[in-house]
Design an enzyme around this catalytic site. Structure first.
Site, short mmCIF file in Angstrom:
data_model
loop_
_atom_site.label_atom_id
_atom_site.label_comp_id
_atom_site.label_asym_id
_atom_site.label_seq_id
_atom_site.Cartn_x
_atom_site.Cartn_y
_atom_site.Cartn_z
N LYS A 236 0.73 -0.61 0.32
CA LYS A 236 0.24 0.18 -0.23
C LYS A 236 0.64 1.34 0.18
O LYS A 236 1.85 1.07 0.57
CB LYS A 236 -0.68 -0.28 1.38
CG LYS A 236 -2.23 -1.47 1.34
CD LYS A 236 -2.94 -1.28 2.74
CE LYS A 236 -3.88 -2.26 2.67
NZ LYS A 236 -4.89 -1.93 1.95
N ARG A 310 -10.50 -11.25 2.40
CA ARG A 310 -11.20 -12.52 2.59
C ARG A 310 -10.82 -14.14 2.14
O ARG A 310 -11.80 -14.98 1.89
CB ARG A 310 -11.66 -12.55 0.29
CG ARG A 310 -11.29 -12.18 -0.99
CD ARG A 310 -11.39 -11.11 -1.65
NE ARG A 310 -11.36 -9.95 -1.62
CZ ARG A 310 -11.42 -9.27 -2.47
NH1 ARG A 310 -11.96 -9.51 -3.44
NH2 ARG A 310 -11.45 -7.69 -1.96
#
Length: 455
Positions: A236, A310
């Protein structure tokens, strides 16, 4: 922190609720003082009224207009922040929902996070208003404060081991059982994606499994426990990494909800599953284009290592499903797309069961915990099917990011399922919600569970 109501006392200061422009709602002895000081009953504004001896005779708190109330939940009870120390008692009759919101807001307004700086601020005490379930409200407030504390604590002191310790403390408090699978044991016991996401961290990945209750419907809560998310090899940018201590907000929220359920003795069999990991960077970090095989046997192509939540949830959801629960609820700070869609204040949720959605929406309005139903849109299923593997963890194109993430998770659950894509953070201070970690959806779920589970 412990959120408690005050013991009733004859010296409590009465509080009167005054709508905007209707000073007649105040006692006659206070009306002249209110008029002379310019108090008009604006939402959340307070006024102390002195008696003949100079001591406080009563307090007024404004309930504003209906339009103002619609724009600011908790403002009425949140006005307690501006009152001096003392013990107060509501003297105006409110309907049940308003009294509950007022009392809960008062308790939540006492929250402050002072682990690293400052000292806990004092806060006025409230005697539980007539007709509210004081014990239940205290449990709800304490569960919310637990969630806030867990999210607000940085990853240096809230990594996978500390999150597991917090769950263990909660289990011990309520007489629940807990087991924790750690490190390479995750491979041996077939939780490959949890291990893969967390293996690059100095703190080994874990799967926390807590159980409570031995009769009634079976509810399993699954919370995303990514204690810090660098994004992995798809690292990120700094601006996006700044709040990643909150990426375990789903885990924090289900632990707060679990406390509420256990403290109120809900007659169910509760299970809490939390995959606790850090998504870090090292030589053994998982890579873009890797193909992972999940616990369920479905293969997943990794097209972005920053879509890791996820993956760990998928193994945990598969494990939850093997126990044949009556209802599975997952909570996760999963996608930025959800924030773009509904902002930080609403809790987006997914379910294929209309009755559950209706029950949740009704409860959300009742307890001032707003939610918004999102669609499991079946035509988008093809977007998560890359061809080279069964599933794609990060579909290209940027469309429907929250929906495709929810569809991905649904592939791992056959039981009745509800998923929340929450934010877990209050961007700026609001009544009863200081800037920082915040629970989302838990109170609405708590209120809706009796309907959803036919209790």
């Amino acid at each position: 922190m412990t959120a408690k109501f005050a013991t009733p006392t004859h010296t409590a200061i009465p509080i009167y609720v005054v709508p905007k422009g209707d000073i007649s709602a105040a006692p006659e002895s206070a009306q002249a003082w209110a008029a002379n000081t310019g108090f008009e009953g604006a939402l959340g504004k307070t006024l102390l009224v002195p008696g003949a001896d100079g001591q406080t005779d009563c307090a007024l708190i404004g309930s504003g207009t209906a339009a103002a109330q619609a724009r600011s939940r908790f403002a009425l009870g949140g006005g307690s922040k501006s009152l001096p120390d003392g013990t107060y008692q509501l003297a105006t009759d409110l309907d049940d929902e308003a009294a509950n919101e007022f009392a809960l807001a008062w308790l939540l307004s006492a929250y402050s996070f002072t682990r690293y700086a400052g000292t806990p601020t004092t806060h006025p005490n409230l005697i539980a208003p007539t007709g509210v379930n004081a014990q239940a409200l205290e449990a709800i407030a304490e569960g919310e404060c637990l969630t806030r504390d867990l999210i607000n604590t940085p990853a240096s002191d809230m990594g996978p081991v500390e999150l597991a310790n917090s769950a263990s403390e909660l289990a011990q408090r309520h007489g629940a059982t807990i087991s924790i699978i750690e490190g390479d044991d995750l491979i041996a016991q077939n939780f490959p994606m949890i291990h893969t996401v967390g293996r690059a961290s100095i703190s080994p990945p874990r799967l926390i499994d807590m159980r409570w209750g031995d009769s009634g419907p079976k509810l399993t809560l699954v919370g995303k426990g990514v204690c810090f998310d660098t994004g992995g090899l798809n690292i990120k940018p700094g601006g996006s990494m700044g709040l990643m201590k909150k990426d375990m907000g789903g885990a924090a929220t289900v632990l707060g909800l679990a406390h509420m359920i256990m403290a109120t003795k809900m007659p169910i069999q509760l299970r809490v599953l939390i995959p606790a990991v850090e998504n870090s960077i090292d030589g053994n970090a998982f890579r873009p284009q890797d193909i992972l095989t999940s616990r369920k046997g479905l293969t997943v192509e990794i097209n972005n290592t920053d879509a890791e939540g996820r993956l760990v949830l998928a193994d945990a959801l598969t494990y939850a499903d093997e126990d044949s629960p009556d209802l599975v609820i997952s909570m996760a700070t999963l996608t930025g797309a959800a924030r773009v869609a509904v902002g930080p204040d609403l809790s987006p949720f997914y379910t294929d069961h209309d009755a559950d959605a209706s029950a949740l929406a009704e409860s959300a309005a009742k307890v001032a915990d707003p939610v918004w139903r999102m669609p499991f849109h079946d035509p988008y299923e093809s977007m998560i099917e890359p061809g080279i593997a069964d599933l794609d963890n990060a579909p290209k194109g940027g469309f429907a990011g929250s929906i495709t993430a929810a569809l991905f998770l649904r592939r791992f659950v056959d039981a009745r399922y509800m998923h929340f894509d929450i934010y877990g953070w209050q961007p700026s201070s609001a009544p009863a919600r200081p800037k920082g970690g915040v629970g989302m959806g838990a109170r609405a779920v708590l209120d809706a569970l009796p309907k959803m589970l036919n209790l």
